[in-house]
Design a protein around this motif. Structure first.
Motif, PDB file in Angstrom:
ATOM      1  N   ASP A  62       0.923  -1.322   0.110  1.00  0.00           N
ATOM      2  CA  ASP A  62      -0.024   0.088   0.101  1.00  0.00           C
ATOM      3  C   ASP A  62       0.929   1.298   0.072  1.00  0.00           C
ATOM      4  O   ASP A  62       0.498   2.213   0.902  1.00  0.00           O
ATOM      5  CB  ASP A  62      -0.955  -0.001   1.153  1.00  0.00           C
ATOM      6  N   PHE A  63       1.827   1.374  -0.949  1.00  0.00           N
ATOM      7  CA  PHE A  63       2.923   2.136  -0.828  1.00  0.00           C
ATOM      8  C   PHE A  63       2.444   3.629  -1.763  1.00  0.00           C
ATOM      9  O   PHE A  63       2.273   3.474  -2.835  1.00  0.00           O
ATOM     10  CB  PHE A  63       4.341   1.541  -1.546  1.00  0.00           C
ATOM     11  N   HIS A  64       2.287   4.701  -0.881  1.00  0.00           N
ATOM     12  CA  HIS A  64       1.886   5.897  -1.869  1.00  0.00           C
ATOM     13  C   HIS A  64       2.390   6.903  -0.802  1.00  0.00           C
ATOM     14  O   HIS A  64       2.815   6.999   0.161  1.00  0.00           O
ATOM     15  CB  HIS A  64       0.444   5.834  -2.102  1.00  0.00           C
ATOM     16  N   LEU A  65       1.698   8.224  -1.321  1.00  0.00           N
ATOM     17  CA  LEU A  65       2.146   9.436  -1.105  1.00  0.00           C
ATOM     18  C   LEU A  65       1.588   9.564   0.627  1.00  0.00           C
ATOM     19  O   LEU A  65       2.438  10.358   1.267  1.00  0.00           O
ATOM     20  CB  LEU A  65       1.607  10.673  -1.720  1.00  0.00           C
ATOM     21  N   ARG A  66       0.455   9.167   1.145  1.00  0.00           N
ATOM     22  CA  ARG A  66       0.003   9.307   2.245  1.00  0.00           C
ATOM     23  C   ARG A  66       0.643   8.413   3.364  1.00  0.00           C
ATOM     24  O   ARG A  66       0.363   8.700   4.480  1.00  0.00           O
ATOM     25  CB  ARG A  66      -1.500   9.470   2.514  1.00  0.00           C
ATOM     26  N   ASN A  67       1.324   7.369   2.926  1.00  0.00           N
ATOM     27  CA  ASN A  67       1.702   6.494   3.889  1.00  0.00           C
ATOM     28  C   ASN A  67       3.411   6.607   4.013  1.00  0.00           C
ATOM     29  O   ASN A  67       4.227   5.603   4.335  1.00  0.00           O
ATOM     30  CB  ASN A  67       1.763   4.990   3.366  1.00  0.00           C
ATOM     31  N   VAL A  68       3.772   7.933   4.034  1.00  0.00           N
ATOM     32  CA  VAL A  68       5.365   8.099   4.350  1.00  0.00           C
ATOM     33  C   VAL A  68       5.326   9.500   5.039  1.00  0.00           C
ATOM     34  O   VAL A  68       4.277  10.409   4.743  1.00  0.00           O
ATOM     35  CB  VAL A  68       6.451   8.163   3.128  1.00  0.00           C
ATOM     36  N   ILE A  69       6.252   9.583   5.867  1.00  0.00           N
ATOM     37  CA  ILE A  69       6.570  10.839   6.676  1.00  0.00           C
ATOM     38  C   ILE A  69       7.604  11.316   5.896  1.00  0.00           C
ATOM     39  O   ILE A  69       8.869  10.907   5.719  1.00  0.00           O
ATOM     40  CB  ILE A  69       6.884  10.628   7.962  1.00  0.00           C
ATOM     41  N   SER A  92      10.024   8.508   7.203  1.00  0.00           N
ATOM     42  CA  SER A  92       9.525   6.878   7.883  1.00  0.00           C
ATOM     43  C   SER A  92       8.462   6.573   6.747  1.00  0.00           C
ATOM     44  O   SER A  92       7.796   7.085   6.117  1.00  0.00           O
ATOM     45  CB  SER A  92       8.894   7.048   9.255  1.00  0.00           C
ATOM     46  N   VAL A  93       8.717   5.173   6.638  1.00  0.00           N
ATOM     47  CA  VAL A  93       7.382   4.479   5.975  1.00  0.00           C
ATOM     48  C   VAL A  93       6.495   4.021   6.831  1.00  0.00           C
ATOM     49  O   VAL A  93       6.828   3.292   7.842  1.00  0.00           O
ATOM     50  CB  VAL A  93       8.087   3.378   4.992  1.00  0.00           C
ATOM     51  N   LEU A  94       5.084   4.152   6.416  1.00  0.00           N
ATOM     52  CA  LEU A  94       4.047   3.838   7.270  1.00  0.00           C
ATOM     53  C   LEU A  94       3.216   2.816   6.904  1.00  0.00           C
ATOM     54  O   LEU A  94       3.342   2.408   5.696  1.00  0.00           O
ATOM     55  CB  LEU A  94       3.388   5.150   7.740  1.00  0.00           C
ATOM     56  N   ASP A  97       6.159  -9.997  -5.806  1.00  0.00           N
ATOM     57  CA  ASP A  97       6.685  -9.503  -7.043  1.00  0.00           C
ATOM     58  C   ASP A  97       6.728  -7.961  -6.792  1.00  0.00           C
ATOM     59  O   ASP A  97       6.137  -7.082  -6.556  1.00  0.00           O
ATOM     60  CB  ASP A  97       5.979  -9.667  -8.269  1.00  0.00           C
ATOM     61  N   PRO A  98       8.219  -7.406  -6.659  1.00  0.00           N
ATOM     62  CA  PRO A  98       8.463  -6.061  -6.312  1.00  0.00           C
ATOM     63  C   PRO A  98       7.745  -4.950  -7.301  1.00  0.00           C
ATOM     64  O   PRO A  98       7.310  -3.872  -6.854  1.00  0.00           O
ATOM     65  CB  PRO A  98       9.983  -5.942  -6.602  1.00  0.00           C
ATOM     66  N   LEU A  99       7.633  -5.408  -8.579  1.00  0.00           N
ATOM     67  CA  LEU A  99       6.803  -4.505  -9.385  1.00  0.00           C
ATOM     68  C   LEU A  99       5.541  -4.174  -8.922  1.00  0.00           C
ATOM     69  O   LEU A  99       4.871  -3.173  -9.593  1.00  0.00           O
ATOM     70  CB  LEU A  99       7.070  -5.132 -10.745  1.00  0.00           C
ATOM     71  N   ALA A 100       4.915  -5.087  -8.236  1.00  0.00           N
ATOM     72  CA  ALA A 100       3.360  -4.927  -7.833  1.00  0.00           C
ATOM     73  C   ALA A 100       3.259  -3.621  -7.074  1.00  0.00           C
ATOM     74  O   ALA A 100       2.469  -2.820  -7.008  1.00  0.00           O
ATOM     75  CB  ALA A 100       3.120  -5.903  -6.925  1.00  0.00           C
ATOM     76  N   ASP A 101       4.469  -3.404  -6.050  1.00  0.00           N
ATOM     77  CA  ASP A 101       4.515  -2.164  -5.315  1.00  0.00           C
ATOM     78  C   ASP A 101       4.700  -0.839  -6.389  1.00  0.00           C
ATOM     79  O   ASP A 101       4.233   0.032  -5.889  1.00  0.00           O
ATOM     80  CB  ASP A 101       5.520  -2.068  -4.298  1.00  0.00           C
ATOM     81  N   LEU A 102       5.531  -1.011  -7.343  1.00  0.00           N
ATOM     82  CA  LEU A 102       5.532   0.308  -8.184  1.00  0.00           C
ATOM     83  C   LEU A 102       4.371   0.464  -8.869  1.00  0.00           C
ATOM     84  O   LEU A 102       3.837   1.616  -8.842  1.00  0.00           O
ATOM     85  CB  LEU A 102       6.757  -0.097  -9.154  1.00  0.00           C
TER      86      LEU A 102
END
Length: 340
Positions: free
Chosen positions: A208-215, A225-227, A236-241
């Motif tokens: 669930d990696f996106h703008l609102r989930n980092v400080i 920080s990654v939240l 698969d790492p490309l899934a996160d991208l």
């Protein structure tokens, strides 16, 4: 129970927790709901001194009836604890407790900006916005360098092909949480299943990696920080991208506010984000259209679940926004176009 009673009740729980843990604090404690996240509930905890070094964060699952395996904050705490000595910046976890059969996590307060509200983003200069976007892409590459054996996360999830696992899991989530029928969602699901690329790697996947989930640090846009590791798994790492790109609308596209504020001036384009990640990771992005479409599909299903939880328990609504069926349908349509 009134709207104020839940934070007040939790303040008493956290006060006892800090006392037993030997963490200095002066009561009474004040809990404030933060973030626009509609899944696990997050509160800042401040003591009576108002000092910056006497703030903490409490995470707990949403109120009401939950789907099986969802909102597992104890698992999330395990992941962040395992990452303490990795290159991925995460908050320190002080502990996990179960209160009235509800697991809760107490963690470090990390100072910085979370770009989840328009007034916060408006105060960030355009040059810093660009730096934030590129820093996020590079931070994602760090997530995918985590040594699974060394961190003890090798058994976090199945090692079977990730795309198939995601399709199965989120199709089930849709069936259990949908508020209506959607022929377009069914069509998209079938087309994704027919287009699954071969998996060549197994890494940690944030999910669930996106703008609102980092400080981020306001002075240079770097990631402090990654939240929100709730959906973290192995795959698969490309899934996160693909997820990051799905949460990154460009000017003229629907999704501002619901997904992020990336349409505002200064933020890099999706192709620049992808290039920054691929340059940092050395990976091939030829299958990225599939993962981008899968990310949009998953976000649509998550948003549908948010609507369902708000219908079932209005106190789960975050103050800033709630998704609409029109927004969800636009995500589905965009995914269909992306996959084509």
């Amino acid at each position: 129970m009134s709207e104020r009673s839940e934070p007040e009740r939790l303040a008493g729980v956290v006060g006892g927790w800090l006392e037993e843990s030997g963490i200095d604090h002066d009561g009474p404690l004040t809990l404030t709901r933060v973030g626009v996240g509609q899944s696990n509930l997050t509160y800042t905890v401040a003591d009576a001194t108002g000092r910056a070094d006497r703030r903490w964060v409490l995470r707990r699952p949403p109120l009401g009836q939950l789907l099986a395996s969802a909102h597992d904050v104890a698992r999330e705490a395990r992941i962040m604890t395992a990452l303490q000595d990795s290159e991925v910046p995460v908050p320190r976890v002080f502990g996990v407790r179960t209160v009235d059969d509800v697991p809760m996590v107490l963690m470090e307060f990390v100072d910085g900006l979370v770009l989840d509200r328009r007034e916060v983003v408006d105060a960030v200069p355009e040059a810093i916005r660009r730096a934030v976007g590129l820093a996020i892409a590079r931070a994602l590459a760090l997530v995918h360098t985590v040594d699974l054996e060394k961190t003890g996360l090798i058994d976090l999830a199945s090692h079977k092909p990730y795309a198939e696992r995601q399709l199965k899991r989120w199709t089930t989530q849709w069936q259990h949480s949908k508020t209506r029928e959607s022929a377009d969602l069914e069509t998209l699901t079938a087309r994704l299943a027919a287009a699954v690329p071969e998996q060549r790697e197994l890494t940690l996947v944030h999910g669930d990696f996106h703008l609102r989930n980092v400080i981020v640090r306001p002075e240079d846009g770097s990631v402090a920080s990654v939240l929100d590791w709730e959906l973290c798994t192995l795959g698969d790492p490309l899934a996160d991208l693909g997820t990051l790109l799905a949460y990154w609308p460009e000017p003229g596209e629907p999704g501002a506010g619901l997904l992020s504020f990336s349409t505002l001036p200064g933020f890099p384009r999706r192709d620049e984000m992808a290039a920054a990640y691929l340059d940092a990771s050395g990976r091939d992005g030829s299958a990225l259209a599939f993962w981008h479409a899968l990310g949009l599909w998953k976000i649509a299903i998550i948003a549908e679940g948010v609507l369902r939880r708000i219908q079932d328990e209005p106190r789960n609504r975050a103050a800033a926004y709630a998704p609409t069926t029109d927004q969800i349908d636009s995500l589905i349509a965009k995914a269909l176009r992306t996959l084509r």
